[in-house]
Design an enzyme around this catalytic site. Sequence first.
Site: not given
Length: 1533
Positions: A529, A532, A630
């Site tokens: 999760d 980045h 999401d």
Amino acid sequence: MSLEAKQVRVLVLNDMEQLGRTLFRLDQGFELQFRLGPTLQGKNVCVYTNYPALGEHFNRHTFHALDWHNPTGREDDSDKFCSLDLQTAGSYEYYFGHGDVEKSGGGYLVVDPQLRSGADQFHVPLDCITIQTYLSKCLGHLDDWADRLRVAKESGYNMIHFTPLQTLGKSRSCYSLADQLSLNPEFSPPGKTYTWTDVGELVQKLNRDWNIISITDVVYNHTAANSPWIKEHPECGYNMINSPHLRPAWILDRAIWHMSCNMADGKYTAMGLPAQVQKEVHLNAIRDVLWGQVFPKIKLWEFFQVKIESAVEEFRDLLTDGVQPDQGKTLGKKGLNIIQDPKFRRFGNEVDMDSALQTFVPQSKSPQAILEACNLLWGRLEEMNKEQYEQMLHHQQQAANCIVGNVVYERLADHGPKLGPVTRKDPIVTRYFTFPFEEKCLEDDLQMLDQPEKSCHFLAHNGWVMGDDPLRNFAEPGSNVYIRRELICWGDSVKLRYGNQPADCPYLWTHMQKYTEITAKHFAGVRLDNCHSTPLHVAEFMLDIARVVRPNLYVVAELFTGSEELDNVFVTKLGITSLIREAMSAGDSHEEGRLVYRYGGEPVGAFYQPSLRPLVPSIAHAMFLDVTHDNECPIQLRSAYDLLPSSAIISMACCCSGSTRGYDEMVPHQISVVKEERFYPKWNPDAEASSTGEVNLKTGIIAGKLALNKMHQELTNKGFNQVYVDQVDEDIVAVTRHCPSSHQSVVAVCRTAFHDPKDHQYRTEVPPMFIPGKIEEVVLEARVIDRHAGTYKKCKKYINGMPEYTVEIKEHIQLKDSGVVKHAGVTSKGNSEFVEEIVFERLTPGSVIAFRVSLDPRAQELVGTIRYHLIQFSPKYKQGSRTNQQTPSILAKPLAQIMSNLTLADLNILMFRCDSEEKEDGGGCYNIPSWGSLKYGGLQGLMSVMADIRSKNDLGHPVCDNLRQGDWMIDYVSNRLVSCTGALKEVGEWFEQMFKYLKHIPRYLIPCYFDAILVGAYTTALDTTFKMMSSFVQDGSTFVKLLALGSVQMCGVGSSPALPPLSAALNDVPYRLNKDTGKKEQCCVSLAAGLPHFSSGIFRCWGRDTFIALRGLMLVTGRHMEARNIILAFAGTLRHGLIPNLLGEGICARYNCRDAVWWWIQCIQDYCTMVPGGTAILQCPVLRMYPDDNSETPVSLTQPLYDVIHEAMTRHMQGIDFRERNAGPKIDMHMKDEGFNVVAKVHQDTGFVFGGNRFNCGTWMDKMGESEKAHNKGVPATPRDGSAVEVVGLSKSATRWLVDLHKKGLFPHSSMNIQRDGKEVIVSYEDWNLKIQDNFEKNFYVSYDEMDPNEKRPDLVHKRGIYKDSHGASSPWCDYQLRPNVCIAMVVAPELFTVERAWEALEITQKKLLGPQGMKTLDPDDMMYCGVYDNALDDDNYNKARGFNYHQGPEWVWPIGYFLRAKLYFAKKLGKETYDQTVYLVKSILSQHYVHLERSSWKGLPELTNENGQYCSFSCESQAWSISAVLEVLHDM
């Protein structure tokens, strides 16, 4: 026999090549070979990797060196490799260095994991995965999970992604975890407490019983703000103690919070700013409050300024005390430096006093001078403080913009949450820092900042920054994200502060390590999760831990870097297996189809790749989802009707596919990861359509998704790895998946519905489709339809979908039973293309139909037969092969057996022959309209082109188009061979029969099978070729073999004999019947000088070129008998004591070169030395064409070769002086009259052969001026008259050899009888030999002694320590020119040279003349130097016009061979260290030639290059002596 050869990938290492951002993916079981590129060959390279050695455990920071293997064990580095046997999944680093450079390049390798499921733990390929995401908190008690997860099983998914199962934080977000180590207590019903063990057992059950693999998220970047452990260990976050650089941002955050409270309390209403922001004017009022009350009050610029008074006072004291600046710090450079206060206090910055003392130096030590210096400092500090003030204004401007932008989204935008009035619960913006204390006024808050026991709990929240550098941690010093309010903040989470290593925050690292171990123990994979924004070194550490627990860990991530190159940084370092890609990113069906093509699979009809091939960069493996969990709901953004066709498009992609729970049930809104608290419905086959708590195959598109998931998995498992995407119209996408072994296809036609058909006008007519092959069945046809089951109403307990839609579906039906299409009939395109036309009747928006297509029965049989006959070349063709009961007899024999009867001359025809050679036989090289002609008529012509096409699967190349459009190229290959005789004709018949099958398969398959046939035949021909060559070639490296092919390329037999006849008394002379006369004639192999310009007719054979090239191309390769015949054929043409340069079959010969005869004698010497029993050639009969100089027509006289050699030597000693026959423009249109006079004699005093004049050029540097405009016509550019150094060397070699032969009784002549001044004189070979030896260095070496008595023209000396290029030239300065010719003398007569002098001369030659591939033909310091050859240029430049500079600078390739051989010889004389260094040099230089050979479509080395190795269009593309000279170097090594 295994159907799959071991897969080997080759990674070529190049110096200074950093590939850290390049993705290389490999499967377990692959072998990776590292090989040296041209920049590294010849260097002592070490390759290091952290891939664990056998029996060792992986440690990211532990590297070990790999051992080099050189299969040939000598010569060169072309085959040298070190390798890894990749058996363990993960991310591995490699780097390499040489000499003192430890790391001169490197990169990463990602080895994919192997996933398994089921009771038998069968392998699940990555492309087979169909994944469904579940919000774990919506699964309810663990007891109910099976009923809810059963929906995934019954829908055909084989992988489930669970959002985190840990205890959630206060916000209830799935990704805000209060405790990473504890299972969410909500999963336990009253009276029970479930543990991770129970979860693990459920996961195992899913895998064992349902064949479902489970993965879950790991969240490393933040924890819930209310995590108990973060309160106990606030050092794990960014607080005001460990991150004082955030203090100004915290003050701003508190000020904004109090502004928000004031808004909520109506304190700004009078200023036009109510709590409810509704208008543009309110936004302006927010800015007014910020600039008028907030920013001025907190004065953030003061945290970055200097207290001027105290700084200047300190400076004054230092000046008064006479303190001098520390020069070690200032390096004597002026410029005032400010030191940022590490505690970030107001006016806490300090002046670097050393820089102040260096910059503001008083004129004297007087008080006035010191005052002036202090005033200057004061002024500069005021300027710098102002700069900080203005910088802060810029930050505040951005902060104001971000605050207003946030207000617009949250309170005004239609797509935003419309939060309503500002309250303490919904402040104007989300707070950036935690504040776990009672709310007071701002002044009280600011006092806490200096109370460590409180300020340690002011923790920075996490979030994301749009457009930020993902490799930068935005919470670390140097980032202004918090103070500029650029963070899109997650107010429920605290950003974790790991530091650089576990010692920096031990509790956090230990805590997260336990979290990782728990996860890896129970789940097959993880989704990273917020990948980045997770520090790379943290993710690396944690994933290393996870892979210890579960070696085949599947790692998934979703990256938002906006750059594939940046994506690769994360993928390569972390070993990410799959990157999440979303179909919702496509704005239309065309883009959706493009993504399918982008994310996997080869093109349909792709070429069959070899098992050993280059490792090429990859794109990250895709997990292609119709929607992620999401993101916004597709029904809201597109339409309910689009769910099915878009899913079908994604399912046809050759990669992992998937969805999120709710999509298939047609839930018409986003299922929020934060706010959703309802449960997923359970599975019940008998549930009513209107049920909200249960689902089944009648719910939404579940039935369609089941069919699509099954199809997706089957396509991968059965090898349907080729993809073709066809945009039929603006809404219809057809995706084909094709199996390259069975040649079955599945074609899915999907009509998308990005717009609701009820509101949007779609086209009523759908264009028909033409599907190649035979439609076996309709795999499925389905469409979204309306039904009467009530309308959607959001259930309070369950996440329910829209009951008003379902899927109408049929599976595995015949085309006649379809309700979507009708069969319009079979059409035929040509004799091999059978196509079924499909007319659509009810392909409504939201529809999908998939066909299973096979080749028509006849084509199936033919393809199977082709594959059967290809098995002899590779076992990979066994799958899908069929035996043919009526196999033609020519195919009953292996091709290797047929080719074993070929001669090397036959192989010249089979493999090579350029256009002019082909035209001699009435043909030509194959021409492709609008593209061009192949380089060769033989197989190499096609192979050179196909190599690039094959590796790139460039099916759009004109060659492939030509193959698809007709049989012309196919017929060309077979017809040119069938027209031959003997074994070549048989090979042609083999091709002809194979092509009979090929012509009748579908045209789109012809390129790949044509190539497969070609590759098989070509590799067999190579094997056949090398078996007929010397052991040096057979056991040699790839480089040696490539060079040895030059022998086949250059040595052939034309339609008419190129060589004069040999004596009938000779054995082993080949004969044939003349096609025209039917008479028997000799058909000896001749050696072409170069391709394409010197390959046919009278310009094919040249004496000089032949004998410079013969040693390498014929003796080294083992073609002894053919070499003998060429030597004897040229011997028969001896005239005037010379052999011809231009042979012209001996009839049109020109005796205008002084050196060819010496190269001929040198080759005889080499023959005697290199061939077993080679001295027998001296006794061979020579059929003399011109026994007398004045013979006008050929006369047959036979004499032994030793007498012909003796005659040549005697004639030189006597003196050769004649005028060429037919002198004038008939034989040379450029030469002046004096140039036709040929002189070659031996100097009585020195023994040097000399001759020529300034109007002719008798050595290899033989350019004659041709330009009237530039006035160089008839003037040789390089006459090299006098004694050319290489001719002296060759004559010395000859005399030494003949003396030795005579002593051994192998040469009957010890001396020559000549006439001198009317008297007969006897000159012994031994005297001649000694005379040259005694006089060479005296006359050729340019000494460092300026008073050297041997130097006759010291005024012309411009370089010392070199050897002259000639002696006694008519233009004396030419003697002193630095050229590469002395290297030839060093090789053939090294005894002439003092070792030390030779070595120094070679060093100078290397420095001045060595180019990338060749040797400069003239010193660049010479005024005549010009390195670019342009034979077409005709201007008034005397030195360049019409290529006058042919040998005045351009870099010729063949002399580099002699230079390197000379270096090796003399290096060995100087000792092992020098020799080893020279070997490295030689390998490095020759690597350029290896690369050229590999890449050249001619498969040769050029005649010359322009300066610095640049391509020269006027050069022969492949030159015999270039290839030979390089091969000889390798032979010497």
